[in-house]
Scaffold this active site. Structure first.
Site, PDB file in Angstrom:
ATOM      1  N   PRO A   7       0.816  -1.219   0.000  1.00  0.00           N
ATOM      2  CA  PRO A   7       0.000   0.000   0.000  1.00  0.00           C
ATOM      3  C   PRO A   7       0.853   1.275   0.000  1.00  0.00           C
ATOM      4  O   PRO A   7       0.347   2.354  -0.280  1.00  0.00           O
ATOM      5  CB  PRO A   7      -0.804  -0.090   1.301  1.00  0.00           C
ATOM      6  CG  PRO A   7      -0.639  -1.475   1.815  1.00  0.00           C
ATOM      7  CD  PRO A   7       0.582  -2.048   1.192  1.00  0.00           C
ATOM      8  N   GLU A  28       2.109  -7.076   8.631  1.00  0.00           N
ATOM      9  CA  GLU A  28       2.125  -5.609   8.724  1.00  0.00           C
ATOM     10  C   GLU A  28       3.075  -5.002   7.701  1.00  0.00           C
ATOM     11  O   GLU A  28       3.041  -3.805   7.452  1.00  0.00           O
ATOM     12  CB  GLU A  28       2.527  -5.137  10.130  1.00  0.00           C
ATOM     13  CG  GLU A  28       1.642  -5.627  11.265  1.00  0.00           C
ATOM     14  CD  GLU A  28       0.159  -5.640  10.943  1.00  0.00           C
ATOM     15  OE1 GLU A  28      -0.394  -4.577  10.617  1.00  0.00           O
ATOM     16  OE2 GLU A  28      -0.452  -6.721  11.033  1.00  0.00           O
ATOM     17  N   ARG A  61      -2.273  -8.044 -21.070  1.00  0.00           N
ATOM     18  CA  ARG A  61      -3.147  -7.699 -22.191  1.00  0.00           C
ATOM     19  C   ARG A  61      -2.545  -6.657 -23.122  1.00  0.00           C
ATOM     20  O   ARG A  61      -3.072  -6.411 -24.191  1.00  0.00           O
ATOM     21  CB  ARG A  61      -4.541  -7.301 -21.702  1.00  0.00           C
ATOM     22  CG  ARG A  61      -4.609  -6.076 -20.845  1.00  0.00           C
ATOM     23  CD  ARG A  61      -5.987  -5.881 -20.251  1.00  0.00           C
ATOM     24  NE  ARG A  61      -6.994  -5.502 -21.241  1.00  0.00           N
ATOM     25  CZ  ARG A  61      -7.030  -4.330 -21.874  1.00  0.00           C
ATOM     26  NH1 ARG A  61      -6.102  -3.424 -21.634  1.00  0.00           N
ATOM     27  NH2 ARG A  61      -7.968  -4.065 -22.747  1.00  0.00           N
ATOM     28  N   ASP A  71      -8.559   1.340 -25.956  1.00  0.00           N
ATOM     29  CA  ASP A  71      -9.066   1.297 -24.584  1.00  0.00           C
ATOM     30  C   ASP A  71      -9.357   2.692 -24.073  1.00  0.00           C
ATOM     31  O   ASP A  71      -8.622   3.617 -24.374  1.00  0.00           O
ATOM     32  CB  ASP A  71      -8.000   0.726 -23.630  1.00  0.00           C
ATOM     33  CG  ASP A  71      -7.881  -0.758 -23.758  1.00  0.00           C
ATOM     34  OD1 ASP A  71      -8.746  -1.356 -24.406  1.00  0.00           O
ATOM     35  OD2 ASP A  71      -6.911  -1.303 -23.214  1.00  0.00           O
TER      36      ASP A  71
END
Ligand code: JDE
Length: 247
Positions: free
Chosen positions: A89, A116, A154, A169
């Site tokens: 994160p 953690e 992709r 896209d």
């Protein structure tokens, strides 16, 4: 051909996503190669510990540096051709542009963080880039690694068919897609817009461009700010604000 080496304490989390649909076909065609490395197998103590309590105390567990370092040595990254990424994160937020950059490498090593976090020396000495897939906390980096593998794969030529080509896209174009419809033309009184059934290709193109602008304007104004708009686009946007927005 791009090779992904994934270091994880839960390699079994990857089985079904990699054995389904496009990613399965991409591997069968030899366009991508995904190798899983079980970090626990590189833990040398008798309990095969991959985590331990933090120095300085406090709650939670920290991923140990040695098993990750030993697993990385087994992977044998080729300097210059390989990017070593930690999914956490705390990383830079993943986006389409990053996926395009990553697709230029011949090898990506993905380390899935857990608990953690990881011993800071993993970041300092082993990892070249930290990537987050968004501002939320997952139980581990495995799902993030899968998101990255999917988004990068992709973009590899041949992975998508012609009809699903990545070139147009919405995010490569910098705006959101126009609404799509397929048969039937009417269902429970829910009708497909007349213009799409008109056969007037120029009108259809204009309608689609306008709908894309409308959606981007109402849902993602941040994207619109970065776009270079044509005079026609500006006319369509003016119509949009007069028509009074989407949703
Ligand atoms: C990746 N967006 C979210 C989670 C973690 C408290 C609890 C857990 C350093 O390694 C990690 C990795 C992960 C899993 O990845 C994500 C993620 N993109 O959650 C933690 C941090 N704080 C640590």
């Amino acid at each position: 051909m791009i090779r992904f080496d994934i270091l994880s304490v839960f390699p079994e989390m990857f089985s079904s996503p990699l054995q389904t649909s496009l990613l399965k076909k991409a591997q069968e065609k030899g366009l991508i190669d995904v190798r899983l490395w079980d970090i626990r197998q590189y833990a040398e103590d008798k309990h095969r510990m991959t985590d331990d309590a933090p120095y300085g105390g406090g709650g939670g567990m920290v991923m140990k540096v040695e098993p990750i370092d030993r697993a990385l040595s087994a992977v044998e990254p080729v300097p210059g051709k390989t990017l070593v990424i930690l999914l956490t994160p705390q990383g830079e937020t993943f986006n389409q542009q990053m996926a395009e950059q990553f697709s230029q490498y011949s090898r990506l090593v993905l380390i899935c963080g857990h608990y953690e976090g990881v011993d800071e020396r993993v970041r300092e000495y082993l990892v070249e880039k930290e990537v987050s897939i968004g501002d939320y906390i997952l139980t581990g980096g495995e799902l993030s690694a899968l998101v990255l593998v999917d988004a990068v794969s992709r973009l590899i030529p041949g992975v998508l068919g012609n009809s699903e080509s990545a070139a147009c896209d919405s995010f490569s174009m910098g705006m959101l897609e126009y609404p799509h419809y397929t048969r039937p033309g009417s269902y429970r009184g829910w009708d497909v817009p007349d213009v799409l059934l008109s056969g007037n290709h120029a009108e259809i193109q204009r309608w689609r461009r306008k709908e894309s602008l409308k959606r981007t304007w109402s849902r993602r104004p941040d994207l619109l700010e970065k776009l270079v708009l044509s005079e026609e686009d500006n006319r369509l946007l003016k119509e949009v604000s007069q028509d009074n927005g989407d949703r």
